[in-house]
Design a protein around this motif. Structure first.
Motif, short mmCIF file in Angstrom:
data_model
loop_
_atom_site.label_atom_id
_atom_site.label_comp_id
_atom_site.label_asym_id
_atom_site.label_seq_id
_atom_site.Cartn_x
_atom_site.Cartn_y
_atom_site.Cartn_z
N PHE A 162 -44.32 -65.74 77.51
CA PHE A 162 -43.80 -66.60 76.43
C PHE A 162 -42.28 -66.59 76.29
O PHE A 162 -41.75 -67.23 75.41
N PHE A 163 -41.59 -65.86 77.17
CA PHE A 163 -40.13 -65.80 77.10
C PHE A 163 -39.53 -66.03 78.49
O PHE A 163 -40.14 -65.68 79.50
N SER A 164 -38.31 -66.56 78.52
CA SER A 164 -37.64 -66.80 79.80
C SER A 164 -36.90 -65.55 80.29
O SER A 164 -36.35 -65.57 81.38
N GLY A 165 -36.91 -64.49 79.53
CA GLY A 165 -36.28 -63.22 79.91
C GLY A 165 -36.64 -62.17 78.88
O GLY A 165 -37.51 -62.40 78.03
N ALA A 166 -35.98 -61.03 78.94
CA ALA A 166 -36.26 -59.94 78.01
C ALA A 166 -36.04 -60.40 76.57
O ALA A 166 -35.08 -61.11 76.28
N SER A 167 -36.94 -60.00 75.68
CA SER A 167 -36.84 -60.38 74.28
C SER A 167 -37.56 -59.36 73.43
O SER A 167 -38.58 -58.82 73.82
N GLY A 168 -37.02 -59.12 72.25
CA GLY A 168 -37.70 -58.28 71.28
C GLY A 168 -38.19 -59.09 70.10
O GLY A 168 -38.67 -58.55 69.13
N GLY A 169 -38.07 -60.42 70.22
CA GLY A 169 -38.39 -61.28 69.09
C GLY A 169 -39.80 -61.81 69.08
O GLY A 169 -40.59 -61.57 69.98
N GLY A 179 -40.35 -65.28 68.22
CA GLY A 179 -40.33 -66.71 68.48
C GLY A 179 -40.33 -67.03 69.96
O GLY A 179 -39.32 -66.87 70.64
N ALA A 180 -41.45 -67.46 70.50
CA ALA A 180 -41.58 -67.77 71.92
C ALA A 180 -40.66 -68.93 72.30
O ALA A 180 -40.37 -69.80 71.48
N ASP A 181 -40.22 -68.95 73.57
CA ASP A 181 -39.48 -70.11 74.06
C ASP A 181 -40.20 -70.77 75.23
O ASP A 181 -39.74 -71.77 75.75
N ILE A 182 -41.34 -70.25 75.64
CA ILE A 182 -42.18 -70.87 76.66
C ILE A 182 -43.58 -71.06 76.07
O ILE A 182 -44.19 -70.11 75.58
N PHE A 183 -44.05 -72.30 76.09
CA PHE A 183 -45.37 -72.63 75.55
C PHE A 183 -46.28 -73.27 76.59
O PHE A 183 -47.32 -73.81 76.26
N GLU A 184 -45.87 -73.21 77.86
CA GLU A 184 -46.62 -73.88 78.91
C GLU A 184 -46.39 -73.16 80.23
O GLU A 184 -45.26 -72.81 80.56
N TYR A 185 -47.46 -72.95 80.97
CA TYR A 185 -47.38 -72.37 82.32
C TYR A 185 -48.09 -73.29 83.28
O TYR A 185 -49.22 -73.71 83.03
N THR A 186 -47.42 -73.60 84.38
CA THR A 186 -48.02 -74.37 85.47
C THR A 186 -47.99 -73.51 86.71
O THR A 186 -46.96 -72.92 87.05
N PHE A 187 -49.13 -73.43 87.39
CA PHE A 187 -49.24 -72.58 88.57
C PHE A 187 -50.19 -73.24 89.56
O PHE A 187 -51.07 -74.02 89.18
N PRO A 188 -50.02 -72.93 90.86
CA PRO A 188 -50.91 -73.54 91.85
C PRO A 188 -52.27 -72.85 91.87
O PRO A 188 -52.36 -71.63 91.76
N LEU A 189 -53.31 -73.64 92.00
CA LEU A 189 -54.65 -73.08 92.19
C LEU A 189 -54.88 -72.87 93.68
O LEU A 189 -54.42 -73.68 94.50
N PRO A 190 -55.56 -71.81 94.05
CA PRO A 190 -55.85 -71.60 95.47
C PRO A 190 -56.65 -72.78 96.04
O PRO A 190 -57.58 -73.29 95.40
N ALA A 191 -56.30 -73.21 97.23
CA ALA A 191 -56.99 -74.32 97.87
C ALA A 191 -58.42 -73.97 98.22
O ALA A 191 -59.25 -74.86 98.39
N THR A 192 -58.73 -72.69 98.31
CA THR A 192 -60.07 -72.24 98.71
C THR A 192 -61.01 -72.01 97.53
O THR A 192 -62.12 -71.51 97.73
#
Length: 171
Positions: free
Chosen positions: A118-125, A127-140
């Protein structure tokens, strides 16, 4: 007056809760615009979906098969998971995205975020700054009309708590 403001702030924070998936819509979520219908025999949504998994409770809130998938993903293509804004992100932590073909009894990790979920780097807070993750699914990846996406998260700040949501997928 200061006491009333502190009480109000605590109540607002408790309503905000923690982090939860919004897309694909997790099982039992009352918060999704396109939520699949509840399975037969289930009478209500889970209004504590942002709460930690109880230390003595099951990872999955129910093993009842879901009647419809929340979305369709394609093996070998990118997949996106979105989260509800406004939750407490507790400084990040570790999160994983796994796929199960046996309704959560076993699962394989397809993506993980270490330390900074939920963060773009180290954070102690909170309030998230990332609300979305996109990643590749394995082709198999095998196809399925009833695969299960399982998102798990262990927070970095505060009491160590374990969170999980799951969504039924068609692959």
């Amino acid at each position: 007056m200061l006491f009333k403001v502190a009480i109000l702030a605590a109540l607002i924070n408790s309503v905000a809760g923690h982090m939860a998936m919004s897309e694909p819509c997790p099982r039992f979520s009352p918060n999704c615009a396109n939520k699949p219908p509840l399975p037969a025999g289930v009478s209500d949504y889970d209004y504590s979906i942002k709460s930690p998994v109880p230390y003595d409770g099951p990872l999955m809130k129910s093993d009842i098969p879901w009647p419809e998938s929340a979305t369709t993903w394609t093996a070998g293509q990118p997949a996106t998971v979105k989260f509800q804004p406004g939750g407490a992100a507790h400084g990040g932590g570790h999160c994983q995205f796994s796929i199960s073909y046996d309704n959560g009894k076993t699962a394989a990790v397809v993506h993980e975020v270490l330390q900074h979920c939920f963060f773009s780097g180290a954070s102690g807070g909170n309030g998230a700054d990332i609300f979305e993750y996109t990643f590749p699914l394995p082709a198999t990846m095998p196809s399925s009309d009833n695969a299960l996406l399982i998102w798990t998260w262990v927070n970095a700040v505060g009491n160590r708590e374990f969170y999980a949501n799951s969504a039924t997928l068609k692959i």
